[in-house]
Design a protein around this motif. Structure first.
Motif, PDB file in Angstrom:
ATOM      1  N   ASN A  95      31.544  29.043   4.084  1.00 55.12           N
ATOM      2  CA  ASN A  95      31.156  29.597   5.379  1.00 55.12           C
ATOM      3  C   ASN A  95      29.646  29.625   5.589  1.00 55.12           C
ATOM      4  O   ASN A  95      29.163  30.314   6.496  1.00 55.12           O
ATOM      5  CB  ASN A  95      31.723  31.016   5.505  1.00 55.12           C
ATOM      6  CG  ASN A  95      33.241  31.019   5.458  1.00 55.12           C
ATOM      7  OD1 ASN A  95      33.910  30.482   6.329  1.00 55.12           O
ATOM      8  ND2 ASN A  95      33.795  31.617   4.402  1.00 55.12           N
ATOM      9  N   LEU A  96      28.901  28.879   4.783  1.00 56.77           N
ATOM     10  CA  LEU A  96      27.465  28.776   5.025  1.00 56.77           C
ATOM     11  C   LEU A  96      27.210  28.128   6.381  1.00 56.77           C
ATOM     12  O   LEU A  96      27.993  27.289   6.841  1.00 56.77           O
ATOM     13  CB  LEU A  96      26.799  27.950   3.931  1.00 56.77           C
ATOM     14  CG  LEU A  96      26.732  28.541   2.517  1.00 56.77           C
ATOM     15  CD1 LEU A  96      26.023  27.567   1.582  1.00 56.77           C
ATOM     16  CD2 LEU A  96      26.044  29.890   2.514  1.00 56.77           C
ATOM     17  N   SER A  97      26.125  28.505   6.983  1.00 55.10           N
ATOM     18  CA  SER A  97      25.772  27.893   8.268  1.00 55.10           C
ATOM     19  C   SER A  97      25.363  26.440   8.058  1.00 55.10           C
ATOM     20  O   SER A  97      25.050  26.018   6.928  1.00 55.10           O
ATOM     21  CB  SER A  97      24.618  28.659   8.912  1.00 55.10           C
ATOM     22  OG  SER A  97      23.421  28.491   8.158  1.00 55.10           O
ATOM     23  N   GLN A  98      25.363  25.676   9.132  1.00 53.38           N
ATOM     24  CA  GLN A  98      24.963  24.276   9.037  1.00 53.38           C
ATOM     25  C   GLN A  98      23.519  24.151   8.549  1.00 53.38           C
ATOM     26  O   GLN A  98      23.189  23.225   7.803  1.00 53.38           O
ATOM     27  CB  GLN A  98      25.123  23.610  10.400  1.00 53.38           C
ATOM     28  CG  GLN A  98      26.572  23.488  10.842  1.00 53.38           C
ATOM     29  CD  GLN A  98      26.718  22.816  12.201  1.00 53.38           C
ATOM     30  OE1 GLN A  98      25.732  22.618  12.913  1.00 53.38           O
ATOM     31  NE2 GLN A  98      27.940  22.480  12.559  1.00 53.38           N
ATOM     32  N   GLU A  99      22.676  25.086   8.963  1.00 50.77           N
ATOM     33  CA  GLU A  99      21.283  25.060   8.524  1.00 50.77           C
ATOM     34  C   GLU A  99      21.172  25.314   7.025  1.00 50.77           C
ATOM     35  O   GLU A  99      20.368  24.684   6.326  1.00 50.77           O
ATOM     36  CB  GLU A  99      20.459  26.108   9.289  1.00 50.77           C
ATOM     37  CG  GLU A  99      20.222  25.793  10.754  1.00 50.77           C
ATOM     38  CD  GLU A  99      21.433  26.095  11.625  1.00 50.77           C
ATOM     39  OE1 GLU A  99      22.408  26.704  11.108  1.00 50.77           O
ATOM     40  OE2 GLU A  99      21.414  25.729  12.811  1.00 50.77           O
ATOM     41  N   GLN A 100      21.989  26.235   6.516  1.00 53.26           N
ATOM     42  CA  GLN A 100      21.979  26.534   5.079  1.00 53.26           C
ATOM     43  C   GLN A 100      22.476  25.344   4.263  1.00 53.26           C
ATOM     44  O   GLN A 100      21.941  25.058   3.189  1.00 53.26           O
ATOM     45  CB  GLN A 100      22.830  27.772   4.793  1.00 53.26           C
ATOM     46  CG  GLN A 100      22.205  29.079   5.267  1.00 53.26           C
ATOM     47  CD  GLN A 100      23.148  30.250   5.101  1.00 53.26           C
ATOM     48  OE1 GLN A 100      24.310  30.210   5.534  1.00 53.26           O
ATOM     49  NE2 GLN A 100      22.672  31.322   4.482  1.00 53.26           N
ATOM     50  N   PHE A 150      42.360  27.386   3.418  1.00 54.38           N
ATOM     51  CA  PHE A 150      41.622  28.650   3.371  1.00 54.38           C
ATOM     52  C   PHE A 150      40.120  28.414   3.328  1.00 54.38           C
ATOM     53  O   PHE A 150      39.645  27.492   2.670  1.00 54.38           O
ATOM     54  CB  PHE A 150      42.043  29.467   2.144  1.00 54.38           C
ATOM     55  CG  PHE A 150      43.490  29.908   2.165  1.00 54.38           C
ATOM     56  CD1 PHE A 150      43.852  31.098   2.763  1.00 54.38           C
ATOM     57  CD2 PHE A 150      44.468  29.115   1.577  1.00 54.38           C
ATOM     58  CE1 PHE A 150      45.180  31.503   2.782  1.00 54.38           C
ATOM     59  CE2 PHE A 150      45.796  29.509   1.583  1.00 54.38           C
ATOM     60  CZ  PHE A 150      46.157  30.708   2.197  1.00 54.38           C
ATOM     61  N   LYS A 151      39.392  29.298   4.015  1.00 51.68           N
ATOM     62  CA  LYS A 151      37.921  29.268   3.995  1.00 51.68           C
ATOM     63  C   LYS A 151      37.341  30.465   3.255  1.00 51.68           C
ATOM     64  O   LYS A 151      36.145  30.491   2.953  1.00 51.68           O
ATOM     65  CB  LYS A 151      37.370  29.220   5.419  1.00 51.68           C
ATOM     66  CG  LYS A 151      37.748  27.964   6.191  1.00 51.68           C
ATOM     67  CD  LYS A 151      37.200  28.010   7.608  1.00 51.68           C
ATOM     68  CE  LYS A 151      37.640  26.777   8.402  1.00 51.68           C
ATOM     69  NZ  LYS A 151      37.169  26.823   9.806  1.00 51.68           N
ATOM     70  N   THR A 152      38.175  31.467   2.998  1.00 52.09           N
ATOM     71  CA  THR A 152      37.752  32.652   2.257  1.00 52.09           C
ATOM     72  C   THR A 152      38.853  33.046   1.283  1.00 52.09           C
ATOM     73  O   THR A 152      40.000  32.600   1.406  1.00 52.09           O
ATOM     74  CB  THR A 152      37.483  33.844   3.205  1.00 52.09           C
ATOM     75  OG1 THR A 152      38.681  34.148   3.939  1.00 52.09           O
ATOM     76  CG2 THR A 152      36.357  33.533   4.174  1.00 52.09           C
ATOM     77  N   GLY A 153      38.486  33.879   0.318  1.00 58.63           N
ATOM     78  CA  GLY A 153      39.481  34.406  -0.607  1.00 58.63           C
ATOM     79  C   GLY A 153      39.655  33.560  -1.857  1.00 58.63           C
ATOM     80  O   GLY A 153      38.954  32.564  -2.066  1.00 58.63           O
ATOM     81  N   PRO A 154      40.622  33.929  -2.701  1.00 53.48           N
ATOM     82  CA  PRO A 154      40.815  33.263  -4.001  1.00 53.48           C
ATOM     83  C   PRO A 154      41.267  31.811  -3.912  1.00 53.48           C
ATOM     84  O   PRO A 154      41.148  31.068  -4.883  1.00 53.48           O
ATOM     85  CB  PRO A 154      41.879  34.122  -4.683  1.00 53.48           C
ATOM     86  CG  PRO A 154      42.602  34.801  -3.566  1.00 53.48           C
ATOM     87  CD  PRO A 154      41.567  35.047  -2.519  1.00 53.48           C
ATOM     88  N   LEU A 155      41.782  31.380  -2.739  1.00 49.76           N
ATOM     89  CA  LEU A 155      42.264  30.009  -2.594  1.00 49.76           C
ATOM     90  C   LEU A 155      41.297  29.124  -1.805  1.00 49.76           C
ATOM     91  O   LEU A 155      41.600  27.973  -1.527  1.00 49.76           O
ATOM     92  CB  LEU A 155      43.639  29.997  -1.921  1.00 49.76           C
ATOM     93  CG  LEU A 155      44.775  30.597  -2.754  1.00 49.76           C
ATOM     94  CD1 LEU A 155      46.078  30.620  -1.964  1.00 49.76           C
ATOM     95  CD2 LEU A 155      44.962  29.816  -4.053  1.00 49.76           C
ATOM     96  N   LEU A 205      40.933  31.571  -7.920  1.00 52.46           N
ATOM     97  CA  LEU A 205      42.160  30.865  -8.296  1.00 52.46           C
ATOM     98  C   LEU A 205      42.031  29.353  -8.130  1.00 52.46           C
ATOM     99  O   LEU A 205      42.582  28.590  -8.917  1.00 52.46           O
ATOM    100  CB  LEU A 205      43.346  31.371  -7.468  1.00 52.46           C
ATOM    101  CG  LEU A 205      43.781  32.816  -7.724  1.00 52.46           C
ATOM    102  CD1 LEU A 205      44.992  33.164  -6.856  1.00 52.46           C
ATOM    103  CD2 LEU A 205      44.116  33.025  -9.198  1.00 52.46           C
ATOM    104  N   ALA A 206      41.322  28.923  -7.112  1.00 52.08           N
ATOM    105  CA  ALA A 206      41.190  27.482  -6.857  1.00 52.08           C
ATOM    106  C   ALA A 206      40.100  26.837  -7.691  1.00 52.08           C
ATOM    107  O   ALA A 206      40.165  25.646  -8.003  1.00 52.08           O
ATOM    108  CB  ALA A 206      40.913  27.240  -5.379  1.00 52.08           C
ATOM    109  N   SER A 207      39.090  27.643  -8.086  1.00 49.34           N
ATOM    110  CA  SER A 207      37.948  27.054  -8.774  1.00 49.34           C
ATOM    111  C   SER A 207      37.533  27.804 -10.034  1.00 49.34           C
ATOM    112  O   SER A 207      37.379  27.193 -11.094  1.00 49.34           O
ATOM    113  CB  SER A 207      36.750  26.982  -7.817  1.00 49.34           C
ATOM    114  OG  SER A 207      35.612  26.439  -8.455  1.00 49.34           O
ATOM    115  N   GLY A 208      37.356  29.105  -9.956  1.00 48.30           N
ATOM    116  CA  GLY A 208      36.779  29.876 -11.053  1.00 48.30           C
ATOM    117  C   GLY A 208      37.539  29.788 -12.358  1.00 48.30           C
ATOM    118  O   GLY A 208      37.033  29.258 -13.367  1.00 48.30           O
TER     119      GLY A 208
END
Length: 255
Positions: A40-45, A198-203, A209-212
């Motif tokens: 969810n980072l902004s396009q500028e970030q 999903f854009k937020t949360g463990p997935l 769950l998806a990465s860590g």
């Protein structure tokens, strides 16, 4: 091929597992990609990150291109060791070698996409950079799920190995704990399929769950595998010398 050359190549192929691990880790560290960024980072970030890490990303892609070919002999020696368990080429060793052949795609293609973003970063709009960044993370994290069958095939083979059981004095090709580790790793790769939803949360692609958790277990598995392959090659050579081998190495003639 004589016996000495055959086992030298098997040991060398096993060592390539460490080459892959070190090369990949160094590449992703140089690119600043060891920890997934927030979806969810902004396009500028996103733009600022890519500009800051441009050199590292391009260098990392070059390193990955150089080390990825070492995956192939590493995959082959893994299946050769599994072949000892199955009594010859079987469905598990074949699944592993076929899925292993496409494994490098999961590293190179995403990095090629990210390199395309930064190669001429000044020419791209914020929307384009953000889209290419999304493509990288969705491919890199999401596509890991397609290798579930590979690690399950290895794990199941380890659990099927009857060496060292029922009075057998032969050493197992892989220990049972490694079989269970591979099964668990396969299960942990499955949540990666849901990063597209999903854009937020463990997935999400940076979720626990998806990465860590999968990343930690994969790292342990990636260290253990070449160590156990080297041990397997050693016991294979001993069995052949003692005349107790139940599966003859392929393309091998008397020394």
């Amino acid at each position: 091929m004589n016996r000495q050359t055959y086992f030298r190549l098997e040991r060398l192929s096993s060592w390539f597992g460490f080459v892959l691990l070190i090369g990949m880790a160094a590449a992703f560290a140089a690119a600043g990609l060891l920890s997934p960024m927030d979806p969810n980072l902004s396009q500028e970030q996103v733009r600022d990150f890519l500009v800051e890490h441009r050199t590292g990303i391009l260098a990392a892609t070059a390193v990955i291109v150089l080390v990825v070919p070492f995956e192939y002999p590493y995959v082959v020696v893994t299946s050769l060791q599994m072949r000892r368990i199955e009594g010859g080429w079987g469905i598990l060793s074949m699944i592993q070698i076929l899925t292993g052949v496409v494994a490098p795609i999961g590293f190179f293609f995403p990095m090629a996409v990210l390199s395309a973003a930064v190669y001429h970063v000044e020419r791209h709009s914020l929307e384009m950079l953000s889209t290419l960044n999304d493509m990288f993370w969705l491919m890199y994290v999401g596509d890991a799920c397609i290798f579930v069958l590979q690690v399950w095939a290895i794990g199941y083979a380890a659990l099927l190995d009857r060496r060292g059981r029922n009075g057998s004095t032969a050493k197992p090709v892989f220990p049972r704990w490694y079989g269970w580790l591979s099964i668990v790793l396969g299960i942990l790769l499955i949540p990666g399929a849901f990063v597209f939803l999903f854009k937020t949360g463990p997935l999400a692609w940076n979720g626990v769950l998806a990465s860590g958790i999968p990343t930690i277990v994969y790292f342990i598995w990636k260290i253990a595998t070449p160590i156990l392959l080297l041990r397997g090659v050693k016991t294979e050579e001993q069995e052949l010398a003692e005349g107790t081998s139940t599966v003859e190495p392929i393309a091998l003639v008397a020394a």
